[in-house]
Design a protein around this motif. Structure first.
Motif, short mmCIF file in Angstrom:
data_model
loop_
_atom_site.label_atom_id
_atom_site.label_comp_id
_atom_site.label_asym_id
_atom_site.label_seq_id
_atom_site.Cartn_x
_atom_site.Cartn_y
_atom_site.Cartn_z
N ALA A 185 84.63 105.44 75.19
CA ALA A 185 85.18 106.13 74.02
C ALA A 185 84.92 107.63 74.00
N MET A 186 84.35 108.19 75.09
CA MET A 186 84.02 109.62 75.10
C MET A 186 84.42 110.32 76.39
N GLY A 187 84.30 109.65 77.53
CA GLY A 187 84.48 110.31 78.81
C GLY A 187 83.27 111.12 79.22
N ARG A 188 82.18 110.95 78.53
CA ARG A 188 80.91 111.66 78.73
C ARG A 188 79.91 110.99 77.80
N ALA A 189 78.85 111.68 77.38
CA ALA A 189 77.97 111.19 76.32
C ALA A 189 77.89 112.25 75.23
N ILE A 217 92.30 108.25 66.20
CA ILE A 217 93.46 107.41 65.93
C ILE A 217 93.21 106.47 64.76
N GLY A 218 92.17 106.77 63.97
CA GLY A 218 91.93 106.02 62.75
C GLY A 218 91.03 104.81 62.87
N VAL A 219 90.41 104.59 64.02
CA VAL A 219 89.49 103.47 64.18
C VAL A 219 88.15 103.85 63.55
N THR A 220 87.58 102.95 62.77
CA THR A 220 86.31 103.22 62.11
C THR A 220 85.14 102.72 62.97
N VAL A 221 84.02 103.42 62.86
CA VAL A 221 82.81 103.00 63.57
C VAL A 221 82.28 101.70 62.96
N THR A 222 82.33 101.59 61.64
CA THR A 222 81.86 100.38 60.97
C THR A 222 83.01 99.39 60.78
N PRO A 223 82.66 98.10 60.66
CA PRO A 223 81.30 97.56 60.55
C PRO A 223 80.49 97.79 61.82
N MET A 224 79.24 98.12 61.62
CA MET A 224 78.34 98.47 62.72
C MET A 224 77.06 97.66 62.57
N ALA A 225 76.71 96.96 63.61
CA ALA A 225 75.47 96.19 63.61
C ALA A 225 74.44 96.87 64.49
N VAL A 226 73.21 96.99 64.01
CA VAL A 226 72.11 97.54 64.81
C VAL A 226 71.00 96.51 64.88
N ALA A 227 70.31 96.50 66.01
CA ALA A 227 69.23 95.53 66.21
C ALA A 227 68.10 96.20 66.96
N ASP A 228 66.87 95.83 66.62
CA ASP A 228 65.72 96.38 67.34
C ASP A 228 65.09 95.31 68.23
N ASP A 229 64.02 95.68 68.91
CA ASP A 229 63.38 94.78 69.87
C ASP A 229 62.62 93.65 69.19
N THR A 258 82.58 99.99 66.40
CA THR A 258 83.85 100.57 66.84
C THR A 258 84.78 99.49 67.39
N VAL A 259 85.08 98.52 66.54
CA VAL A 259 85.90 97.37 66.95
C VAL A 259 87.36 97.81 67.09
N MET A 260 87.96 97.51 68.24
CA MET A 260 89.35 97.88 68.52
C MET A 260 90.16 96.66 68.93
N ARG A 261 91.45 96.73 68.66
CA ARG A 261 92.37 95.76 69.22
C ARG A 261 92.75 96.21 70.64
N GLY A 262 93.23 95.28 71.41
CA GLY A 262 93.64 95.62 72.76
C GLY A 262 94.73 96.67 72.80
N ASP A 263 95.65 96.66 71.80
CA ASP A 263 96.75 97.62 71.82
C ASP A 263 96.33 99.01 71.35
N GLN A 264 95.06 99.19 71.01
CA GLN A 264 94.55 100.52 70.65
C GLN A 264 93.80 101.19 71.79
N LEU A 265 93.56 100.48 72.86
CA LEU A 265 92.69 101.01 73.91
C LEU A 265 93.29 102.18 74.66
N ALA A 266 94.60 102.15 74.92
CA ALA A 266 95.22 103.22 75.70
C ALA A 266 95.08 104.57 75.00
N GLY A 298 91.21 118.14 65.99
CA GLY A 298 90.38 117.03 65.55
C GLY A 298 89.20 116.78 66.46
N GLY A 299 89.41 116.91 67.76
CA GLY A 299 88.32 116.71 68.70
C GLY A 299 87.25 117.78 68.57
N LEU A 300 87.65 119.02 68.42
CA LEU A 300 86.68 120.12 68.27
C LEU A 300 85.94 120.02 66.95
#
Length: 356
Positions: free
Chosen positions: A127-131, A143-155, A190-198, A335-337
């Motif tokens: 999702a970045m082409g870098r970090a 393109i309007g995809v939301t980061v959430t719902p977002m799950a985080v987990a620790d050790d 960052t859940v996406m559908r397959g048709d959003q990947l391109a 938008g990217g900048l």
């Protein structure tokens, strides 16, 4: 479609470390964890973007936190699946594919850890082409995809699922939780559908990372210049070759922040380069003049071996070469900048195009 086995990860981790612009976590740690998972559970299938069905549920798997922490607090290797299962329970459906959130360091390897355990395929892209250091700095957001719902987990097995009003709030709240959970967590988001990947991903970056790592390895074996070989493959430019003269680094707010000064050697004798970083290198000044800025890639390589040098790996006396590499052109749109340009990080400059 192809199978990834433990031996494939050596080159991929090396290349991802270079593309990670100093961040994304230690690629060596990520490689070991992924190799262990594949040896235990079997090879992982990697698929091209155009092989993913339109109605697929694609989940990004990553780690969040200060890279310096992961050197002392090694992940258990269970956090990725714990986060994924928490997200699936919230969504009410199973993931069909996994994808790296960034092609950088440890984070290029984390999807393989989860994929080996769940038998899910990994998409060849990110999702970045870098970090980048913050969770909202992803191309799907354009393109309007939301980061959430977002799950985080620790050790320890703690999980948290966030729903937020914006992607920026996802970063703010998840980062706060990350600090309380030991400055190192795994994320599924960052859940996406397959048709959003391109439109939402940079394609074939895992293949690029593997090609880049192999190019460096083969150049070294042939007694050629591995840094020049990497630069040629990436279309990069050399900013300076020299010795690390000073590093100032601190862990603050869940990030590794600081500056490093490199004094020129050889043809760069008498010149100097200053790097500013927040997990990743964000700005480079040569002899006081800005010569590279985020979102372009600023990559530090060991001059002799071509191995990537992370921000936490910078040490006095290291002989390094710094490359500037063009970013995906979508990052240079308004938008990217706004998401990841130098002004977002508080630098009083716009994007400075790379030039020799």
């Amino acid at each position: 479609m192809r199978e990834i086995r433990p031996e494939h990860l050596d080159d991929m981790a090396r290349g991802a470390g270079i593309l990670g612009t100093g961040g994304g976590g230690d690629p060596y740690v990520g490689k070991l964890l992924a190799q262990h998972a594949i040896r235990k559970h079997g090879p992982v299938t990697v698929v091209d973007i155009d092989e993913v069905p339109a109605d697929a549920t694609v989940v990004a798997i990553s780690g969040m936190g200060a890279p310096t922490v992961s050197l002392e607090k090694i992940p258990a290797g269970t956090e990725e699946v714990t986060a994924l299962r928490a997200l699936e329970r919230f969504l009410g459906r199973k993931a069909t594919h996994l994808v790296p959130i960034e092609v950088g360091g440890l984070n290029s390897m984390t999807p393989f850890i989860a994929a080996a355990q769940t038998r899910l395929p990994v998409v060849d892209g990110d999702a970045m082409g870098r970090a980048f250091p913050e969770a909202q700095m992803v191309l799907p957001g354009l393109i309007g995809v939301t980061v959430t719902p977002m799950a985080v987990a620790d050790d320890k097995g703690n999980t948290l699922v966030l729903e937020t009003v914006s992607n920026l709030w996802s970063e703010r709240l998840a980062r706060t939780a990350c600090v309380e959970m030991g400055c190192s967590v795994s994320c599924a988001d960052t859940v996406m559908r397959g048709d959003q990947l391109a439109d939402g991903l940079v394609p074939a970056t895992l293949t690029l990372a593997e090609d880049l790592g192999r190019t460096v390895r083969e150049a070294r074996a042939a007694h050629a210049d591995p840094v020049a070989a990497a630069s040629d493959l990436l279309g990069g430019i050399r900013l300076l070759t020299g010795k690390v003269a000073d590093v100032q680094r601190r862990t603050s707010g869940g990030f590794a922040r600081g500056q490093a000064r490199i004094d020129g050697l050889g043809g760069d004798d008498g010149r100097w380069l200053e790097l500013s970083f927040q997990n990743e290198h964000l700005l480079a000044r040569r002899d006081g003049e800005i010569v590279a800025t985020t979102p372009d890639l600023i990559c530090v390589l060991d001059t002799d071996s071509g191995e990537p040098v992370t921000t936490e790996g910078l040490r006095y006396g290291l002989r390094v070469t710094v490359l500037g590499v063009p970013c995906d052109p979508r990052w240079l749109t308004p938008g990217g900048l706004e998401l990841a340009g130098p002004r977002y990080f508080g630098y009083d400059t716009g994007h400075v195009p790379l030039s020799r």
